[in-house]
Design an enzyme around this catalytic site. Structure first.
Site, PDB file in Angstrom:
ATOM      1  N   SER A  47       0.844  -1.202   0.000  1.00  0.00           N
ATOM      2  CA  SER A  47       0.000   0.000   0.000  1.00  0.00           C
ATOM      3  C   SER A  47       0.878   1.250   0.000  1.00  0.00           C
ATOM      4  O   SER A  47       2.104   1.164   0.120  1.00  0.00           O
ATOM      5  CB  SER A  47      -0.868  -0.091   1.268  1.00  0.00           C
ATOM      6  OG  SER A  47      -1.307   1.147   1.708  1.00  0.00           O
ATOM      7  N   ASP A  96       5.205 -10.332   8.454  1.00  0.00           N
ATOM      8  CA  ASP A  96       5.018  -9.390   9.555  1.00  0.00           C
ATOM      9  C   ASP A  96       6.421  -8.950   9.961  1.00  0.00           C
ATOM     10  O   ASP A  96       7.212  -9.764  10.460  1.00  0.00           O
ATOM     11  CB  ASP A  96       4.300 -10.094  10.717  1.00  0.00           C
ATOM     12  CG  ASP A  96       4.119  -9.160  11.909  1.00  0.00           C
ATOM     13  OD1 ASP A  96       4.779  -8.098  11.955  1.00  0.00           O
ATOM     14  OD2 ASP A  96       3.342  -9.505  12.804  1.00  0.00           O
ATOM     15  N   TYR A 208       5.079   7.234  17.825  1.00  0.00           N
ATOM     16  CA  TYR A 208       5.437   7.383  16.409  1.00  0.00           C
ATOM     17  C   TYR A 208       6.661   8.296  16.281  1.00  0.00           C
ATOM     18  O   TYR A 208       7.624   7.986  15.582  1.00  0.00           O
ATOM     19  CB  TYR A 208       4.247   7.955  15.631  1.00  0.00           C
ATOM     20  CG  TYR A 208       4.463   7.995  14.134  1.00  0.00           C
ATOM     21  CD1 TYR A 208       4.320   6.845  13.366  1.00  0.00           C
ATOM     22  CD2 TYR A 208       4.810   9.180  13.488  1.00  0.00           C
ATOM     23  CE1 TYR A 208       4.522   6.870  11.985  1.00  0.00           C
ATOM     24  CE2 TYR A 208       5.019   9.219  12.119  1.00  0.00           C
ATOM     25  CZ  TYR A 208       4.867   8.063  11.367  1.00  0.00           C
ATOM     26  OH  TYR A 208       5.076   8.099  10.007  1.00  0.00           O
ATOM     27  N   LYS A 212      10.303   7.266  14.788  1.00  0.00           N
ATOM     28  CA  LYS A 212      10.888   7.882  13.593  1.00  0.00           C
ATOM     29  C   LYS A 212      12.201   8.611  13.920  1.00  0.00           C
ATOM     30  O   LYS A 212      13.096   8.684  13.080  1.00  0.00           O
ATOM     31  CB  LYS A 212       9.876   8.828  12.931  1.00  0.00           C
ATOM     32  CG  LYS A 212       8.679   8.083  12.336  1.00  0.00           C
ATOM     33  CD  LYS A 212       9.111   7.074  11.273  1.00  0.00           C
ATOM     34  CE  LYS A 212       7.963   6.318  10.637  1.00  0.00           C
ATOM     35  NZ  LYS A 212       8.387   5.340   9.638  1.00  0.00           N
TER      36      LYS A 212
END
Ligand SMILES: NC(=O)c1ccc[n+]([C@@H]2O[C@H](COP(=O)([O-])OP(=O)(O)OC[C@H]3O[C@@H](n4cnc5c(N)ncnc54)[C@H](O)[C@@H]3O)[C@@H](O)[C@H]2O)c1
Length: 367
Positions: A47, A96, A208, A212
């Site tokens: 995706s 995964d 998150y 990152k």
């Protein structure tokens, strides 16, 4: 081994020792010719960015292997690619990224089924966000309980542990095939995907942001050592782009705010993958901005418009960042890189001596 102390204050630079290339000029043209025949493995490629890279690179002749947890999307992408480019290899395997054995199996599958028996490019693309962000609010994570519950930390699992597995496997397998059939050195490249959240905080996205920033740490340290394995490492830092990772609530918060565009992320990624001279660089992809250069500075005219209004202006969405890590280093980095250089050079001589010794021994046996 020559170290440069080319700064006025006598500080050390190890840019050339770590084989880092000069900053990228994202406005300069680049060739995509090297993509033809390259085998590229993309995690999270079913995706969003990964799928867009796969479609674009397939048009330029690459073979693509995708590992993802979204099996229906992965299979349907591969079916599309196979029908559009029947002479190239495209494969999907469930993977995964938080599972070491899944990733190991993906890399082995790609090696076994790659037309050239090699992997030349790796994109560590799998990632998730957590808009719910219970991490910052433990009481919400453990309702009706006096005891805090262990937080899930799924975002760190996917975005950091998963990426670390991909990088480790990439360094292992890519380093193996340094020479092409024609005797020329083979390009090997690992592309990381951090985010604007890797260089600035996103309040409300704590895990998150941490993940990152961690990818940036991986990138910044690794670009100082990956040359030893013959592997170049680069990184993308996109601003918000409308892909499935952003839920409707995220898009709503960004209503009216200029976003980056998928085509610019694909362009930046393609430059890094195709231009084999780019080593150890990171590119931010932001909204399209209209800019012009004056007195050595880039100045903003206006956000976005595709139509250039300012004289000498241009539209730009991709920017080079983090140019300076190895330009001024302290004693530890200087000495460590020095030791690595010495070790590598010595290994070269040990290799020669070992080969000659083996020749003598096998020669004796022959007599
Ligand atoms: N879209 C943005 O605004 C944006 C901005 C900066 C960085 N990024 C980063 O870009 C990368 C790609 O994101 P995207 O925007 O294409 O989103 P996306 O949701 O379209 O793609 C992410 C892919 O990762 C896969 N994935 C999730 N968990 C996985 C797991 N455990 N194992 C394997 N695959 C898994 C998903 O199924 C999906 O196909 C992510 O690392 C994301 O953090 C996205």
């Amino acid at each position: 081994m020559v170290f440069t102390t080319d700064h006025d204050d006598g500080s050390w630079s190890v840019v050339s020792q770590v084989r880092q290339s000069p900053p990228v000029d994202p406005t300069s043209p680049y060739s995509t010719a090297s993509l033809a025949g390259k085998t590229i493995l993309i995690t999270g490629g079913a995706s969003g960015f990964g799928a867009a890279f796969a479609r674009h690179w397939a048009q330029h002749g690459s073979h693509v292997f995708i590992g993802d947890v979204n099996d229906p999307l992965g299979h349907s992408l591969i079916a599309d690619l196979r029908s559009a480019h029947p002479s190239q290899a495209f494969h999907y395997q469930h993977c995964d990224v938080t599972s070491w054995s899944d990733q190991l199996s993906l890399f082995k599958f790609a090696l076994a089924n790659s037309p050239g028996g090699v992997i030349e490019g790796v994109v560590a693309g799998a990632g998730i966000a957590d808009m719910d962000n219970k991490f910052d609010d433990p009481r919400r994570a453990s309702p009706e309980s006096d005891e805090p519950r262990e937080p899930p930390l799924k975002v760190l699992d996917v975005n950091l542990t998963g990426v670390a597995y991909t990088v480790h496997l990439g360094l292992f397998y890519l380093a193996r095939n340094g020479t092409r059939e024609d005797g020329q050195p083979r390009d090997r490249h690992i592309m990381l995907i951090s985010s604007i959240a890797g260089i600035a905080p996103l309040p409300g996205q704590t895990e998150y942001t941490a993940s990152k920033h961690a990818v940036m740490g991986l990138f910044r340290a690794l670009r100082g050592t990956s040359w030893r394995r013959g592997v170049r490492v680069n990184c993308l830092n996109p601003y918000f782009v409308d892909t499935p990772i952003l839920p409707a609530s995220g898009i709503a918060i960004l209503a009216g705010v200029p976003k980056a565009e998928l085509e610019d992320v694909v362009d930046a990624a393609t430059r890094l993958m195709a231009d084999e001279d780019v080593k150890g660089r990171a590119l931010v992809i932001g909204p399209k901005l209209q800019v012009y250069d004056e007195d050595g500075e880039t100045k903003l005219v206006a956000e976005a418009p595709r139509k250039v209004v300012a004289k000498g202006g241009r539209v730009q969405a991709v920017w080079e960042i983090y140019a300076e890590d190895f330009e001024r280093v302290e004693a530890f980095v200087w000495r460590y890189i020095g030791m690595m250089n010495v070790a590598k050079n010595m290994l070269g001589w040990v290799g020669v001596v070992t080969d000659l010794w083996r020749l003598c021994v096998s020669g004796k046996k022959r007599r």
